[in-house]
Write a protein that holds these residues in place. Structure first.
Motif, PDB file in Angstrom:
ATOM      1  N   GLU A 281     -11.111   6.644  11.724  1.00  0.00           N
ATOM      2  CA  GLU A 281     -10.432   7.827  11.209  1.00  0.00           C
ATOM      3  C   GLU A 281      -9.709   7.483  10.037  1.00  0.00           C
ATOM      4  O   GLU A 281      -9.633   8.342   9.123  1.00  0.00           O
ATOM      5  N   LEU A 282      -8.668   6.421  10.323  1.00  0.00           N
ATOM      6  CA  LEU A 282      -7.927   6.079   9.236  1.00  0.00           C
ATOM      7  C   LEU A 282      -8.290   5.648   7.934  1.00  0.00           C
ATOM      8  O   LEU A 282      -8.054   5.932   6.909  1.00  0.00           O
ATOM      9  N   LYS A 283      -9.572   5.001   8.150  1.00  0.00           N
ATOM     10  CA  LYS A 283     -10.301   4.553   7.069  1.00  0.00           C
ATOM     11  C   LYS A 283     -10.932   5.623   6.241  1.00  0.00           C
ATOM     12  O   LYS A 283     -11.003   5.873   5.045  1.00  0.00           O
TER      13      LYS A 283
ATOM     14  N   ARG B 137      -2.854   9.477  14.308  1.00  0.00           N
ATOM     15  CA  ARG B 137      -1.993   8.415  15.002  1.00  0.00           C
ATOM     16  C   ARG B 137      -1.645   8.835  16.514  1.00  0.00           C
ATOM     17  O   ARG B 137      -1.547   8.170  17.142  1.00  0.00           O
TER      18      ARG B 137
ATOM     19  N   ARG C 125      -9.305   3.338  14.139  1.00  0.00           N
ATOM     20  CA  ARG C 125      -9.543   2.642  12.727  1.00  0.00           C
ATOM     21  C   ARG C 125     -10.574   3.368  11.789  1.00  0.00           C
ATOM     22  O   ARG C 125     -10.237   3.459  10.616  1.00  0.00           O
TER      23      ARG C 125
ATOM     24  N   ASP D 105      -8.132   7.213   4.164  1.00  0.00           N
ATOM     25  CA  ASP D 105      -8.098   6.584   2.974  1.00  0.00           C
ATOM     26  C   ASP D 105      -9.096   6.915   2.106  1.00  0.00           C
ATOM     27  O   ASP D 105      -8.582   7.227   0.717  1.00  0.00           O
TER      28      ASP D 105
ATOM     29  N   GLU E  40      -2.279  12.022   8.658  1.00  0.00           N
ATOM     30  CA  GLU E  40      -2.412  10.682   9.242  1.00  0.00           C
ATOM     31  C   GLU E  40      -1.437  10.598  10.500  1.00  0.00           C
ATOM     32  O   GLU E  40      -1.861  10.320  11.787  1.00  0.00           O
TER      33      GLU E  40
END
Lengths: 362, 362, 362, 362
Positions: free
Chosen positions: C222-224, C209, C220, C227, C205
């Motif tokens: 990639e972060l999804k 970031r 967004r 998750d 993460e």
């Protein structure tokens, strides 16, 4: 620890500025650029990069085998890396096809500018041969005298020093000799084996004698070759005979190492032998792929030059052909089948011996 | 016309019932099925299917060249089909890798049951060799005597009849001899060519003499080889010398055909020569791939048998190795580079000659 | 016993009379022979011969795994045979290149005569898929309905029966579940593993970031996805979540089998895991090669037909493309890397656990 | 002229000092050297060297086609060089197999040190795509936004400038449009062609309707697709329809260029079309090999990373898969078969037209 990593960029990481500016055409220096000289340079540069990678793998393996003991976990890694070497060799062999997209005439457009550069001056290729085990005593006569004579003194010294170290061939031999495979207590394995081989050879003789398609001359020749095989077998268990054959170049490995390799081969399905067998097989394959490369390379040079001399100021392909067969390093593994028995003819191992060879997940 | 087509089903069309029931193990007949015998059979069956396909292509090409005239449109087709043959040969070569997944020990489990069957009995492979041009007079001595001696009389008769027909080698030679390439009116092409080659060879001699890396012995050897090359060149334009060399096996093609091929090679970029050059190149490549196959096949047999005899009741790999080089058919194409000049050294063709070689889309 | 062997001849042994007479052209039946139809037939016949060989290997492996216990010695054999399958698959993939030497126009010369034959009617290919584990429930919708609808009833019955037996996928799963790898006494391996993965994902993460090259939208996304990966990880140790994901097709293996495979993967250098790891790797590679074959095959069909319908009376390549990805059988092995930890982050195994994984030649 | 050539040495010529010292491990910088990082670097460096070679060939071809007229002699050279590119691409594809000898776990040992380097930053690969014709308007949406966003400004400017020049796609299109192939005087070629295609499509409809193995749903779908094909055909001869389809991405080439390519394809055996047909075929094959490379590359990345993010700080394989199909440049050549007629159905060319297509050696 990893917090302070500096960001890395693709081109910097691969040093592309150096890499992609390292192609200077000789033809441009003296006249018009020859279109195919770029290909010629890049093909050779790619070869050298792969040689570096192969040496990286071989050296790591030599390090492992230079230790007193080779752990099984290490053998996993060694086999893994040898398979990588084989995989690279397949590329090297196929790459000859790319070189062959240059026609002989296209090569002639810049050949003269390259004199006396020659592939024989590739230090890394010589390192590779020496690391595998192609040392002075095994080279063919022509090679003995010419191996070093195109090199600068510093390169020559470097390689001569390398020759003094243990090669993969020697380390493999020592490792095979160390294996406690051949001590069976009271069980006389090799005696039984010898009896079995005698029966096999007698059976082979019957096949030859009953073969209606052989002419008299062929029959005599075949029987003579069979006698040869018989003698080779006898040498397996006779130290003196073995030394004699070894001096004549029939064998390269020591008797003890050869017997160990033979045993591993015969019982290769035993879990304990899985990795050693893979190791031996990989070395055989590396040798075979190298032989194939030499052969294809010699054919390519012949097609490119015919009877013309090469850039090194000599006609390379005749020399290349002569080394194709003779420079084989692990030829004892390659010829191992001579001594193999069919599974059904193998002496049955006693339970106590078998139990040492197995292990189980449960 | 097409209305009454009967529906076709995949399995019927491919006659899979016959194809997939044609694998009977000898090992099952005499004892327990040897797992790898299936592989052994299928590998050989696949080889025979591909041989059939190659013969299909070669025969169609022989038909074309047996006509009085070869039209350019036909040459397109011929080159297309030869490329298909090459593409199949690549598979054949790689297929050796599949065979090598059978270990020598696995082969020993059923070898004895196959006696005296032998790959030398493949009629299709012999047809292929004969169709390409490997006739009796070109075979090595050993091959001359043994080519037919494992065959049944009917097969022998069939092949001996085939030898009487024109092979692709002979047809290619005739076609090259027919090409009106070498008549230039007053333009003395070959005289200019000869002068250019003399200069090239003198230049080569300088390179050799100035090569500091050669030992005295090497120097003498290189100069001797250069003299050889000079003599070969002289023979190119001297009917008697040429015949002499030809008798000694130095050349296989006639002088006239060789010069035509050389001319095509030198000016291969001319549109008119595009197809003929591709044709010659394809034949060279087919020969090269066949040589490579022989070589890999010999290596595989050696690895499988070592010094043991094969199923044919003889030790095959020595024989196989001996034929690897000698059975090359289009070796004059392969060695053509001997006679090539760099483009810059080529005699300039007069406008009238050039105009005959070009054509244009507009 | 071996005394009364009957002599064997090459052509008889290989049943060449049947094999080489099994090519009847449809085009000859209705008009002039189409030259390329021979190629078309032979390419498919060779495919079917290789399919027979692959089935021979797969069935022998299914037999081994159908037993209560798989001995290590057997695992050696299994891995050896799977490598042979891979080696054949490489040929199958390259063979597409031979088919592609037939131009679309050459194919059109006989396409109409073949209606409605279709590769979908290859029983052996369907057997191969079913044996590997491509059963009804895993097929894509289109495939579910069409898998059987071009077959005759007897073939259909045969295959439906085959679907009822355990496939290699199911047997592998059971074998993995049986392995006593995951019982460590008091050592809480998976708890430590879980902690390590959490740290790894947190680190990932940070990387995302801190990546300056990502746009907001990409960030967004990639972060999804991260998750998502987190949730997948959680499911690994949560039976209910796992079942849910499994129903949605995210996983095919059972939780227990997946964890066993993961453990083998993580500690693959341990001698005890050498063969199991090779086994898993081979299955992954077979799947990958099959996927690649589907893909190349679909491309070839598209190039041959464009938007035209095929002989089966439908446009094949769209269907073929849809199955390329979805028909992957061992996809959990293929995606295993999701869950792998770097070696340095692995929980250290206690001496008692380690000792169970090692064995030694000395 | 050649007298004052300076002697050349192998290592200097290839600049091996620069080349072989350009591998610095990031892992060594922050901790212990990761053995496989060397492989990772060298594999990528070899890729970049080959990219340089491919660009060398492509640029020389772009130069040829940038001239007002392309002479046939030049077309020989162009085809020769495109075949070299294909030959290199085969190596590039096989090279993925070498990369795959690195296990996912071995990659994890140094992955973190490489952030945010990424293959997307390879300028040469982007140059290659742009030179072939993959310009902004053809890229998929995701690619449009991300093609440039990881690059430094200077690289971005350089590539954006390159996009303004004519690519091989555009130059090929112009060359096809210029060919005087489609003017036949009074001979109404395309009218006859159109009639022939209508008959063919009607025949196809019959095949579909008579196919007993299709379900009702499949039948409807097939007929719908046939209607689609009919409409595509109609567009071939209708400028407005064609433009519409072109806007929707169905075609990339202009109508005129497409018809010229179709004509060459249909009559590819005519000597005059031999080189143009080879040229078109080479471009198709380059595209196909590039597509295959993308596909295998995406598979490799997935196997290496699973759901993990790559060094570029994003999950690459999903993106890679999306571009596999869509980034095809010469897709109109690839789909050409849609419009091909069987030879027997082709309109007969009048003698005056035929005579323009032939030429002869005699």
């Amino acid at each position: 620890m990893k917090k302070n990593l500096e960001p890395v960029y693709y081109g910097d990481y691969l040093q592309l500025d150096r890499l992609l500016s390292a192609q200077s055409l000789q033809s441009s220096r003296y006249g018009e650029a020859a279109h195919e000289e770029t290909l010629f340079i890049i093909v050779h540069q790619v070869y050298e990069l792969w040689f570096k990678q192969i040496l990286h793998e071989l050296n790591s393996i030599i390090d492992v085998f230079s230790e007193q003991e080779v752990k099984d976990q290490q053998l996993t890694t060694v086999v893994h890396r040898l398979k990588r070497v084989i995989s690279i060799q397949e590329l090297l062999n196929d790459q000859i096809g790319v070189m062959e997209t240059m026609s002989p005439q296209e090569f002639l457009a810049f050949r003269d500018y390259l004199v006396p550069a020659s592939g024989f001056q590739s230090i890394q290729f010589k390192m590779l041969e020496i690391c595998l085990g192609l040392k002075r005593e095994f080279r063919i006569d022509f090679d003995k005298q010419s191996f070093y004579n195109r090199l600068e003194q510093s390169d020559r010294d470097f390689l001569e020093n390398l020759e003094k170290k243990d090669s993969l061939f020697e380390l493999t031999q020592k490792w095979l000799e160390r294996l406690p495979l051949l001590e069976f207590g009271k069980f006389r394995f090799w005696e039984l084996y010898r009896t079995a081989t005698r029966q096999m050879l007698e059976h082979d003789e019957q096949i030859i004698r009953n073969n209606p398609t052989l002419s008299d001359k062929e029959l005599r020749q075949e029987l003579k070759e069979l006698d040869n095989t018989r003698e080779t077998f006898d040498a397996l268990w006779d130290k003196e005979k073995f030394s004699l054959w070894q001096e004549q170049g029939q064998f390269r490995l020591s008797q003890k190492a050869l017997l160990a390799a033979l045993f591993i081969n015969q019982y290769n399905e035993e879990p304990l032998f899985n990795l050693p067998y893979q190791f031996i097989t990989c070395l055989t394959e590396i040798d075979e792929k190298l032989t194939l490369w030499r052969y294809r390379h010699a054919m390519m040079v012949q097609r490119m030059l015919g009877g013309k001399i090469g850039t090194g100021g000599s006609s390379g392909h005749e020399y290349l052909k002569r080394t194709t067969e003779s420079n084989r390093i692990f030829k004892d593994f390659f010829n191992m089948s001579t001594f193999l028995l069919p599974k059904a003819a193998l002496p049955e191992l006693p339970a106590e011996v078998r139990s040492k060879l197995g292990f189980s997940l449960s």
